[in-house]
Design an enzyme around this catalytic site. Sequence first.
Site, mmCIF file in Angstrom:
data_model
loop_
_atom_site.group_PDB
_atom_site.id
_atom_site.type_symbol
_atom_site.label_atom_id
_atom_site.label_comp_id
_atom_site.label_asym_id
_atom_site.label_seq_id
_atom_site.Cartn_x
_atom_site.Cartn_y
_atom_site.Cartn_z
ATOM 1 N N HIS A 143 0.831 -1.234 0.081
ATOM 2 C CA HIS A 143 0.004 0.072 -0.218
ATOM 3 C C HIS A 143 0.869 1.369 0.059
ATOM 4 C CE1 HIS A 143 -3.584 2.425 1.524
ATOM 5 N NE2 HIS A 143 -2.409 3.210 2.056
ATOM 6 N N GLU A 144 2.031 1.122 0.824
ATOM 7 C CA GLU A 144 2.759 2.235 1.005
ATOM 8 C C GLU A 144 3.630 2.597 -0.401
ATOM 9 O OE1 GLU A 144 2.076 4.729 3.349
ATOM 10 O OE2 GLU A 144 0.614 3.383 4.058
ATOM 11 N N HIS A 147 1.668 4.064 -2.900
ATOM 12 C CA HIS A 147 1.644 5.719 -2.697
ATOM 13 C C HIS A 147 2.816 6.269 -3.323
ATOM 14 C CE1 HIS A 147 -1.937 6.504 -0.274
ATOM 15 N NE2 HIS A 147 -1.552 5.624 0.654
ATOM 16 N N GLU A 194 -6.168 6.813 -1.212
ATOM 17 C CA GLU A 194 -6.085 5.754 -0.253
ATOM 18 C C GLU A 194 -6.765 4.307 -1.059
ATOM 19 O OE1 GLU A 194 -4.733 5.115 2.656
ATOM 20 O OE2 GLU A 194 -3.723 7.102 2.216
#
Length: 360
Positions: A143-144, A147, A194
């Site tokens: 997930h990060e 980003h 997100e």
Amino acid sequence: MSDDGREQTGHERVPSRQRRRFPGISSRAYEHPADRSALVALRKLSGFDTVFKALSGLLPERSLRLLFLSDSVRVSERQFAHLHDMLRDACYILDLEKVPPMYVNQDPQPNAMCIGLDEPVIVVTTGLVELLDEEEMRAVVGHEVGHALSGHSVYRTVLLFLTTLALRVAWIPLGNLAVMALVTALREWFRKSELSADRAGLLVGQDVRASMRGLMKLAGGNHLHEMNVDAFLEQAEEYESGGDLRDSVLKILNVLPRSHPFATIRAAELKKWAESRDFQRIMDGHYPRRSEDKDASVSDSFRESAASYAEDVKGSKDPLMKLVTDLAGGAGDLGGRVRRGFDGFRGTPPPKDAPQDGQD
């Protein structure tokens, strides 16, 4: 790369397995349409990167980097080695050439973030590391990294700066309103980002149930034996469709100050994407490449974004969204439906046979 199946105290041991890799994948492959349209437009702006890098002198980025370096633990082969393996694995799968630095910060609150203008920095808290098992944590690291690949760290840093600025100029009525309007727009954008990063986490972990469990634990803590993913998803369905127009308004008010969507909504959105044709095409190797980003059409991206919002409204079971759909379709008796929806704001309506004002 594969999972090493390392046994960790408090973490599940999982079998080694190969994961698909996505060479040259563009972040456009997994980005939510509303997030993607904004990013494509910004990337087309001449001098955009230069302007934001110029802002770095006004933002506390250098201070944050020094703070993490001095008061957190940097992930490496010698410190939190299992997280270091996950980070390198996530970058390998999403083909991110430069592995961003990652820190573990002492904080019982489960959290993770990716910030920075010049270079993204990933930070995870001890509360999160202790809460999640290996596969769940892998999805968070992915997930990060998602980003970082999308460039969201730039906008998160700017959002942090503007939020701080809004507090400083709160005594100036018009100045505060202008900044807060921008903050509200950025929060809506970031909530969609997100959802994009959740998809990136799924592409890295390639275990949808692990992604669901991680979101469920963020909502309910480390009592997995007391929770159920299917029941958790049913909560999202109840939240989406339950209540009346009063609840619809309260939902909007509740979400406005948040930078993240609610956990049940994130789980439901991720499940829907995991079952979509778009996800399957990516897994089959059919996805936009980074080399094609310069040719991405801004107008096409905005049309996709508008279509996504329209589809969300049309398919929503929320009372307010259903009313909007009926308005667009010219449904009859809308006035009566609105009055019935908001009756609760005026208290419980009297029974039909009760005397009315001015009547005996």
